[in-house]
Design a protein around this motif. Structure first.
Motif, PDB file in Angstrom:
ATOM      1  N   MET A  62      -5.165 -57.035 -16.895  1.00 35.24           N
ATOM      2  CA  MET A  62      -6.425 -56.708 -16.265  1.00 35.24           C
ATOM      3  C   MET A  62      -7.531 -56.712 -17.317  1.00 35.24           C
ATOM      4  N   ALA A  63      -8.586 -57.471 -17.062  1.00 41.66           N
ATOM      5  CA  ALA A  63      -9.694 -57.578 -18.007  1.00 41.66           C
ATOM      6  C   ALA A  63     -10.583 -56.344 -17.898  1.00 41.66           C
ATOM      7  N   THR A  64     -11.056 -55.912 -19.035  1.00 41.87           N
ATOM      8  CA  THR A  64     -11.993 -54.805 -19.030  1.00 41.87           C
ATOM      9  C   THR A  64     -13.389 -55.358 -19.279  1.00 41.87           C
ATOM     10  N   SER A  65     -14.356 -54.733 -18.655  1.00 44.24           N
ATOM     11  CA  SER A  65     -15.721 -55.204 -18.854  1.00 44.24           C
ATOM     12  C   SER A  65     -16.229 -54.704 -20.199  1.00 44.24           C
ATOM     13  N   ALA A  66     -17.097 -55.498 -20.788  1.00 37.89           N
ATOM     14  CA  ALA A  66     -17.657 -55.131 -22.080  1.00 37.89           C
ATOM     15  C   ALA A  66     -18.501 -53.872 -21.937  1.00 37.89           C
ATOM     16  N   ALA A  67     -18.516 -53.089 -22.985  1.00 38.72           N
ATOM     17  CA  ALA A  67     -19.337 -51.883 -22.988  1.00 38.72           C
ATOM     18  C   ALA A  67     -20.802 -52.282 -22.917  1.00 38.72           C
ATOM     19  N   PRO A  68     -21.598 -51.521 -22.180  1.00 40.06           N
ATOM     20  CA  PRO A  68     -23.019 -51.860 -22.117  1.00 40.06           C
ATOM     21  C   PRO A  68     -23.654 -51.722 -23.492  1.00 40.06           C
ATOM     22  N   PRO A  69     -24.650 -52.537 -23.772  1.00 39.80           N
ATOM     23  CA  PRO A  69     -25.310 -52.414 -25.072  1.00 39.80           C
ATOM     24  C   PRO A  69     -26.000 -51.055 -25.183  1.00 39.80           C
ATOM     25  N   PRO A  70     -26.020 -50.497 -26.362  1.00 37.17           N
ATOM     26  CA  PRO A  70     -26.681 -49.196 -26.511  1.00 37.17           C
ATOM     27  C   PRO A  70     -28.194 -49.362 -26.366  1.00 37.17           C
ATOM     28  N   ILE A  71     -28.754 -48.606 -25.472  1.00 35.70           N
ATOM     29  CA  ILE A  71     -30.211 -48.570 -25.300  1.00 35.70           C
ATOM     30  C   ILE A  71     -30.611 -47.113 -25.154  1.00 35.70           C
ATOM     31  N   GLU A  72     -31.875 -46.867 -25.306  1.00 36.56           N
ATOM     32  CA  GLU A  72     -32.406 -45.531 -25.120  1.00 36.56           C
ATOM     33  C   GLU A  72     -33.685 -45.639 -24.299  1.00 36.56           C
ATOM     34  N   LEU A  73     -33.882 -44.685 -23.404  1.00 42.13           N
ATOM     35  CA  LEU A  73     -35.143 -44.603 -22.661  1.00 42.13           C
ATOM     36  C   LEU A  73     -36.044 -43.602 -23.365  1.00 42.13           C
ATOM     37  N   ILE A  74     -37.274 -44.004 -23.572  1.00 43.82           N
ATOM     38  CA  ILE A  74     -38.266 -43.150 -24.207  1.00 43.82           C
ATOM     39  C   ILE A  74     -39.420 -42.974 -23.219  1.00 43.82           C
ATOM     40  N   GLU A  75     -39.784 -41.740 -22.926  1.00 43.73           N
ATOM     41  CA  GLU A  75     -40.951 -41.504 -22.076  1.00 43.73           C
ATOM     42  C   GLU A  75     -42.192 -41.899 -22.862  1.00 43.73           C
ATOM     43  N   ALA A  76     -42.919 -42.875 -22.328  1.00 45.98           N
ATOM     44  CA  ALA A  76     -44.084 -43.402 -23.026  1.00 45.98           C
ATOM     45  C   ALA A  76     -45.246 -42.429 -22.963  1.00 45.98           C
ATOM     46  N   GLY A  77     -46.063 -42.493 -23.991  1.00 44.13           N
ATOM     47  CA  GLY A  77     -47.294 -41.720 -24.046  1.00 44.13           C
ATOM     48  C   GLY A  77     -48.466 -42.659 -24.285  1.00 44.13           C
ATOM     49  N   PRO A  78     -49.664 -42.132 -24.296  1.00 42.96           N
ATOM     50  CA  PRO A  78     -50.862 -42.962 -24.471  1.00 42.96           C
ATOM     51  C   PRO A  78     -50.828 -43.832 -25.728  1.00 42.96           C
ATOM     52  N   GLU A  79     -50.146 -43.376 -26.760  1.00 44.61           N
ATOM     53  CA  GLU A  79     -50.081 -44.154 -28.006  1.00 44.61           C
ATOM     54  C   GLU A  79     -49.319 -45.472 -27.840  1.00 44.61           C
ATOM     55  N   GLN A  80     -48.553 -45.609 -26.766  1.00 47.62           N
ATOM     56  CA  GLN A  80     -47.818 -46.853 -26.513  1.00 47.62           C
ATOM     57  C   GLN A  80     -48.518 -47.753 -25.487  1.00 47.62           C
ATOM     58  N   ALA A  81     -49.730 -47.421 -25.088  1.00 48.07           N
ATOM     59  CA  ALA A  81     -50.406 -48.154 -24.011  1.00 48.07           C
ATOM     60  C   ALA A  81     -50.542 -49.646 -24.305  1.00 48.07           C
ATOM     61  N   ALA A  82     -50.907 -50.018 -25.526  1.00 49.82           N
ATOM     62  CA  ALA A  82     -51.080 -51.437 -25.851  1.00 49.82           C
ATOM     63  C   ALA A  82     -49.745 -52.174 -25.765  1.00 49.82           C
ATOM     64  N   GLU A  83     -48.689 -51.553 -26.249  1.00 52.16           N
ATOM     65  CA  GLU A  83     -47.350 -52.161 -26.193  1.00 52.16           C
ATOM     66  C   GLU A  83     -46.912 -52.336 -24.737  1.00 52.16           C
ATOM     67  N   ILE A  84     -47.162 -51.328 -23.919  1.00 51.02           N
ATOM     68  CA  ILE A  84     -46.819 -51.400 -22.496  1.00 51.02           C
ATOM     69  C   ILE A  84     -47.626 -52.503 -21.822  1.00 51.02           C
ATOM     70  N   ASP A  85     -48.914 -52.571 -22.130  1.00 50.26           N
ATOM     71  CA  ASP A  85     -49.772 -53.591 -21.536  1.00 50.26           C
ATOM     72  C   ASP A  85     -49.235 -54.989 -21.823  1.00 50.26           C
ATOM     73  N   HIS A  86     -48.784 -55.220 -23.031  1.00 47.00           N
ATOM     74  CA  HIS A  86     -48.213 -56.520 -23.406  1.00 47.00           C
ATOM     75  C   HIS A  86     -46.971 -56.832 -22.564  1.00 47.00           C
ATOM     76  N   LEU A  87     -46.104 -55.852 -22.398  1.00 47.88           N
ATOM     77  CA  LEU A  87     -44.886 -56.047 -21.596  1.00 47.88           C
ATOM     78  C   LEU A  87     -45.210 -56.256 -20.116  1.00 47.88           C
ATOM     79  N   ALA A 126     -36.241 -62.641 -24.184  1.00 52.63           N
ATOM     80  CA  ALA A 126     -35.343 -62.825 -25.331  1.00 52.63           C
ATOM     81  C   ALA A 126     -34.142 -61.884 -25.303  1.00 52.63           C
ATOM     82  N   PHE A 127     -34.200 -60.832 -24.482  1.00 57.41           N
ATOM     83  CA  PHE A 127     -33.136 -59.836 -24.455  1.00 57.41           C
ATOM     84  C   PHE A 127     -32.333 -59.860 -23.156  1.00 57.41           C
ATOM     85  N   ARG A 128     -32.611 -60.824 -22.285  1.00 57.76           N
ATOM     86  CA  ARG A 128     -31.882 -60.915 -21.020  1.00 57.76           C
ATOM     87  C   ARG A 128     -30.509 -61.534 -21.238  1.00 57.76           C
ATOM     88  N   GLY A 129     -29.630 -61.286 -20.278  1.00 56.07           N
ATOM     89  CA  GLY A 129     -28.288 -61.866 -20.329  1.00 56.07           C
ATOM     90  C   GLY A 129     -27.338 -61.131 -21.252  1.00 56.07           C
TER      91      GLY A 129
END
Length: 163
Positions: free
Chosen positions: A1-26, A98-101
């Motif tokens: 039985m095949a096991t699925s790969a572990a999900p890549p490590p990610i973290e969620l960060i609650e954005a603040g006003p200092e990230q507004a430009a970065e968010i706008d780009h995304l 660039a990070f999909r898939g």
């Protein structure tokens, strides 16, 4: 039985006003990908407004362990009698091309759901294009249920495309 790969490590960060430009780009990249036509000024004003009013919702940044931001999620809070309390609409979930898939979208969605539980939300809602079978499969596998006996309907009160 095949096991699925572990999900890549990610973290969620609650954005603040200092990230507004970065968010706008995304958000600009997401809107281009989806063919959403919103004026740049209006897009940034919406981002700034949400960041200034956390009672309305949150922008969560999806980051790799080396703190590279690879995407974001936007949750808009509401209240549902049917679902028994405070809920949220997952307005946007985006992973940069660039990070999909790599399983990052799946990991991000699981993290958003865990974040919502931790925040005491009773339900999450989202919309997905009818022909986006990959996204629909991901959402179904995560536990979202098709409510096809309902139609999502919208009334534009203010035209953000012209602001």
């Amino acid at each position: 039985m095949a096991t699925s790969a572990a999900p890549p490590p990610i973290e969620l960060i609650e954005a603040g006003p200092e990230q507004a430009a970065e968010i706008d780009h995304l958000v600009a990249a997401f809107h281009q990908h989806e063919g959403v036509d919103v004026a740049a000024r209006a897009r940034r004003a919406s981002i700034d407004s949400l960041l200034a009013m956390p009672a309305q919702g949150r922008i969560l940044l999806v980051q790799t362990p080396d703190t590279v931001t690879v995407g974001y999620a936007v949750l808009a809070f509401g209240f549902s009698l049917e679902f028994g309390g405070r809920d949220a609409f997952l307005d946007e979930l985006f992973i940069a091309e660039a990070f999909r898939g790599q399983g990052i979208g799946r990991a991000a969605l699981a993290a958003v759901c865990a974040w919502a539980r931790h925040e005491g939300l009773c339900a999450l809602h989202l919309e997905v294009e009818r022909d986006n079978t990959a996204a629909k499969t991901l959402y179904t596998e995560t536990g979202f249920e098709d409510r096809s006996h309902y139609n999502l309907m919208s009334l534009h009160i203010a035209n953000v495309r012209e602001r």
